[in-house]
Design a protein around this motif. Structure first.
Motif, PDB file in Angstrom:
ATOM      1  N   PRO A 129     -30.404 -21.935 -16.416  1.00 45.47           N
ATOM      2  CA  PRO A 129     -29.966 -20.573 -16.088  1.00 45.47           C
ATOM      3  C   PRO A 129     -31.007 -19.873 -15.215  1.00 45.47           C
ATOM      4  O   PRO A 129     -32.209 -20.094 -15.370  1.00 45.47           O
ATOM      5  N   GLN A 165     -27.842 -14.576 -14.239  1.00 48.79           N
ATOM      6  CA  GLN A 165     -26.639 -15.368 -14.515  1.00 48.79           C
ATOM      7  C   GLN A 165     -26.155 -15.135 -15.942  1.00 48.79           C
ATOM      8  O   GLN A 165     -26.937 -14.794 -16.834  1.00 48.79           O
ATOM      9  N   ARG A 166     -24.879 -15.347 -16.153  1.00 47.43           N
ATOM     10  CA  ARG A 166     -24.276 -15.196 -17.475  1.00 47.43           C
ATOM     11  C   ARG A 166     -24.364 -16.529 -18.219  1.00 47.43           C
ATOM     12  O   ARG A 166     -23.919 -17.554 -17.728  1.00 47.43           O
ATOM     13  N   VAL A 167     -24.927 -16.480 -19.410  1.00 49.27           N
ATOM     14  CA  VAL A 167     -25.093 -17.652 -20.269  1.00 49.27           C
ATOM     15  C   VAL A 167     -24.136 -17.534 -21.451  1.00 49.27           C
ATOM     16  O   VAL A 167     -23.918 -16.444 -21.971  1.00 49.27           O
ATOM     17  N   SER A 168     -23.579 -18.660 -21.858  1.00 48.02           N
ATOM     18  CA  SER A 168     -22.776 -18.748 -23.080  1.00 48.02           C
ATOM     19  C   SER A 168     -23.512 -19.667 -24.042  1.00 48.02           C
ATOM     20  O   SER A 168     -23.944 -20.750 -23.651  1.00 48.02           O
ATOM     21  N   LYS A 174     -22.356 -14.268 -25.140  1.00 48.66           N
ATOM     22  CA  LYS A 174     -22.359 -14.272 -23.674  1.00 48.66           C
ATOM     23  C   LYS A 174     -23.196 -13.097 -23.209  1.00 48.66           C
ATOM     24  O   LYS A 174     -22.961 -11.957 -23.628  1.00 48.66           O
ATOM     25  N   ARG A 182     -26.175 -11.774 -19.801  1.00 51.59           N
ATOM     26  CA  ARG A 182     -26.856 -12.051 -18.535  1.00 51.59           C
ATOM     27  C   ARG A 182     -28.344 -12.203 -18.818  1.00 51.59           C
ATOM     28  O   ARG A 182     -28.978 -11.309 -19.382  1.00 51.59           O
ATOM     29  N   VAL A 183     -28.897 -13.327 -18.420  1.00 51.76           N
ATOM     30  CA  VAL A 183     -30.301 -13.643 -18.672  1.00 51.76           C
ATOM     31  C   VAL A 183     -31.193 -12.685 -17.880  1.00 51.76           C
ATOM     32  O   VAL A 183     -30.932 -12.387 -16.716  1.00 51.76           O
ATOM     33  N   VAL A 220     -28.196 -26.335 -19.502  1.00 51.69           N
ATOM     34  CA  VAL A 220     -26.893 -26.314 -20.156  1.00 51.69           C
ATOM     35  C   VAL A 220     -26.684 -27.637 -20.887  1.00 51.69           C
ATOM     36  O   VAL A 220     -27.018 -28.705 -20.373  1.00 51.69           O
ATOM     37  N   ILE A 255     -26.762 -24.299 -25.777  1.00 50.37           N
ATOM     38  CA  ILE A 255     -26.432 -23.668 -24.511  1.00 50.37           C
ATOM     39  C   ILE A 255     -25.155 -24.327 -24.000  1.00 50.37           C
ATOM     40  O   ILE A 255     -25.138 -25.508 -23.675  1.00 50.37           O
ATOM     41  N   VAL A 308     -23.262 -21.770 -18.058  1.00 53.54           N
ATOM     42  CA  VAL A 308     -23.936 -20.761 -17.228  1.00 53.54           C
ATOM     43  C   VAL A 308     -23.081 -20.550 -15.988  1.00 53.54           C
ATOM     44  O   VAL A 308     -22.503 -21.484 -15.438  1.00 53.54           O
ATOM     45  N   ARG A 309     -22.966 -19.303 -15.562  1.00 52.79           N
ATOM     46  CA  ARG A 309     -22.257 -18.999 -14.324  1.00 52.79           C
ATOM     47  C   ARG A 309     -22.824 -17.760 -13.699  1.00 52.79           C
ATOM     48  O   ARG A 309     -23.425 -16.950 -14.288  1.00 52.79           O
TER      49      ARG A 309
END
Length: 168
Positions: free
Chosen positions: A70, A74-77, A101, A103-104, A122, A164, A167-168
């Motif tokens: 990440p 970015q958005r992490v799930s 969810k 944002r890092v 991830v 993890i 990530v997007r």
């Protein structure tokens, strides 16, 4: 003759490396919610020594993912279960509806999680130890139904099991 295992037996196996990081919705501890106890094995049961970030967050890979790292913003799930040092669960993503969810690097989670997420590809499954100063610090987290009690007492270090997911 088949025997049923208790939720505690299931968690013990889980923590000994079966690799499941989120409590199944039907499990006894998932139903019990915050304050339930689980048997956290001691640090020496992990096969590799933990790595340490500059700010003192320790982490050890249970399985290193092969996906991207990440990047800030970015958005992490992720799936997680958060524990107090004595093994009590104070929070779990399953109890909150599934995945966490965020944002890092945007201070949407405690500082220790923000810091370590940038180091986890991830697909990784990790155990993370967060010093109190990078968790809920002197403030703690009050119990939602009783202002005289805490889910996380002030000055408490935290332990997380994380997976993890994306990530997007």
């Amino acid at each position: 003759m088949a025997t049923r295992t208790s939720g505690e037996d299931w968690l013990r196996a889980w923590f000994l490396g079966l690799g499941l990081l989120a409590l199944p919705v039907g499990s006894a501890l998932a139903q019990a919610g915050p304050g339930a106890t689980s048997p956290l094995p001691p640090l020496d049961t992990l096969q590799t020594p933990p790595q340490r970030t500059p700010n003192g967050v320790r982490y050890v890979f249970r399985a290193r993912g092969t996906g991207p790292l990440p990047q800030a913003g970015q958005r992490v799930s992720a799936r997680y279960t958060g524990f107090l040092p004595d093994g009590h669960i104070f929070d779990a993503s399953e109890a909150q509806g599934g995945l966490l969810k965020f944002r890092v690097g945007r201070h949407e989670v405690i500082a220790g999680l923000d810091e370590v997420m940038l180091l986890l590809p991830v697909g990784s499954r990790v155990r993370v130890w967060i010093p109190a100063a990078l968790g809920y610090a002197a403030k703690g987290v009050r119990h939602p139904d009783d202002d005289d009690r805490f889910l996380v007492p002030p000055g408490t270090p935290l332990v997380f099991e994380l997976e993890i997911v994306g990530v997007r």
